[in-house]
Write a protein that holds these residues in place. Structure first.
Motif, PDB file in Angstrom:
ATOM      1  N   GLU A   9       0.652  -1.280   0.064  1.00  0.00           N
ATOM      2  CA  GLU A   9       0.128  -0.052   0.178  1.00  0.00           C
ATOM      3  C   GLU A   9       0.699   1.430  -0.068  1.00  0.00           C
ATOM      4  O   GLU A   9       0.435   2.220  -0.648  1.00  0.00           O
ATOM      5  N   ALA A  10       2.167   1.110   0.919  1.00  0.00           N
ATOM      6  CA  ALA A  10       2.838   2.563   0.546  1.00  0.00           C
ATOM      7  C   ALA A  10       3.415   2.498  -0.692  1.00  0.00           C
ATOM      8  O   ALA A  10       3.581   3.724  -1.266  1.00  0.00           O
ATOM      9  N   LYS A  20       2.040   1.837  -3.505  1.00  0.00           N
ATOM     10  CA  LYS A  20       0.796   2.186  -4.338  1.00  0.00           C
ATOM     11  C   LYS A  20       0.601   3.715  -3.823  1.00  0.00           C
ATOM     12  O   LYS A  20       0.288   4.480  -5.224  1.00  0.00           O
ATOM     13  N   THR A  21       0.674   4.104  -2.749  1.00  0.00           N
ATOM     14  CA  THR A  21       0.385   5.614  -2.577  1.00  0.00           C
ATOM     15  C   THR A  21       1.599   6.503  -3.117  1.00  0.00           C
ATOM     16  O   THR A  21       1.312   7.431  -3.821  1.00  0.00           O
ATOM     17  N   LYS A  67       1.168   9.431  -5.903  1.00  0.00           N
ATOM     18  CA  LYS A  67       1.525  10.830  -5.568  1.00  0.00           C
ATOM     19  C   LYS A  67       2.470  11.131  -6.696  1.00  0.00           C
ATOM     20  O   LYS A  67       2.243  12.152  -7.041  1.00  0.00           O
ATOM     21  N   LEU A  88      -6.241   9.944  -3.803  1.00  0.00           N
ATOM     22  CA  LEU A  88      -4.954   9.874  -2.956  1.00  0.00           C
ATOM     23  C   LEU A  88      -5.377   9.584  -1.584  1.00  0.00           C
ATOM     24  O   LEU A  88      -4.776   9.001  -0.838  1.00  0.00           O
ATOM     25  N   LYS A  89      -6.482  10.603  -1.299  1.00  0.00           N
ATOM     26  CA  LYS A  89      -6.700  10.514   0.360  1.00  0.00           C
ATOM     27  C   LYS A  89      -7.281   9.167   0.705  1.00  0.00           C
ATOM     28  O   LYS A  89      -6.999   8.627   1.759  1.00  0.00           O
ATOM     29  N   GLN A 139      -6.436   6.407  -0.585  1.00  0.00           N
ATOM     30  CA  GLN A 139      -5.406   5.466  -0.546  1.00  0.00           C
ATOM     31  C   GLN A 139      -4.691   5.750   0.947  1.00  0.00           C
ATOM     32  O   GLN A 139      -4.346   4.667   1.308  1.00  0.00           O
ATOM     33  N   GLU A 140      -4.411   6.878   1.055  1.00  0.00           N
ATOM     34  CA  GLU A 140      -3.663   7.069   2.441  1.00  0.00           C
ATOM     35  C   GLU A 140      -4.527   6.713   3.848  1.00  0.00           C
ATOM     36  O   GLU A 140      -3.815   6.003   4.579  1.00  0.00           O
ATOM     37  N   LEU A 175      -3.693   2.943   3.719  1.00  0.00           N
ATOM     38  CA  LEU A 175      -2.499   2.805   4.268  1.00  0.00           C
ATOM     39  C   LEU A 175      -2.513   2.781   5.592  1.00  0.00           C
ATOM     40  O   LEU A 175      -1.743   2.107   6.332  1.00  0.00           O
TER      41      LEU A 175
END
Length: 112
Positions: A31-32, A34-35, A39, A48-49, A51-52, A55
């Protein structure tokens, strides 16, 4: 009173939690990545939010797993000690001892 069956169950519990912990750690890495990729590519701020958030949830599971593993390890040690005092014999005792060594290797690095 501790029994060999209880010892076997507690040994299996420790093994399962270690497997679960490793799974969560891999998920956090995935996940990191992917994030970071999102970005880099300038993804939509809403996506993005989200996905964060995914994570962050994955990261929260790792300490929870560590706590459960430490509790299960203490429980396994207590049961093993009780059975050793009663001079019980069996393959379960050897398996429990090796599982304790494996779990200690996983738990120790986070304590430092």
């Amino acid at each position: 009173m501790a029994t060999l069956r209880n010892l076997k169950i507690k040994t299996s519990t420790c093994k399962r939690i270690v497997k679960e912990l490793r799974s969560y750690e891999k998920e956090v890495e995935k996940e990191a990545a992917k994030t970071a990729d999102m970005k880099e590519k300038g993804a939509d701020p809403y996506d993005l939010k989200q996905q964060e958030n995914v994570l962050a949830e994955s990261r929260m599971m790792v300490p929870d797993c560590h706590k459960r593993l430490e509790t299960a390890l203490a429980d396994l040690r207590a049961t093993l000690a009780e059975l050793k005092e009663a001079n019980e014999q069996g393959a379960e005792i050897g398996e429990a001892e090796s599982t304790i060594a494996e779990v200690e290797a996983v738990v120790k690095p986070t304590e430092e």
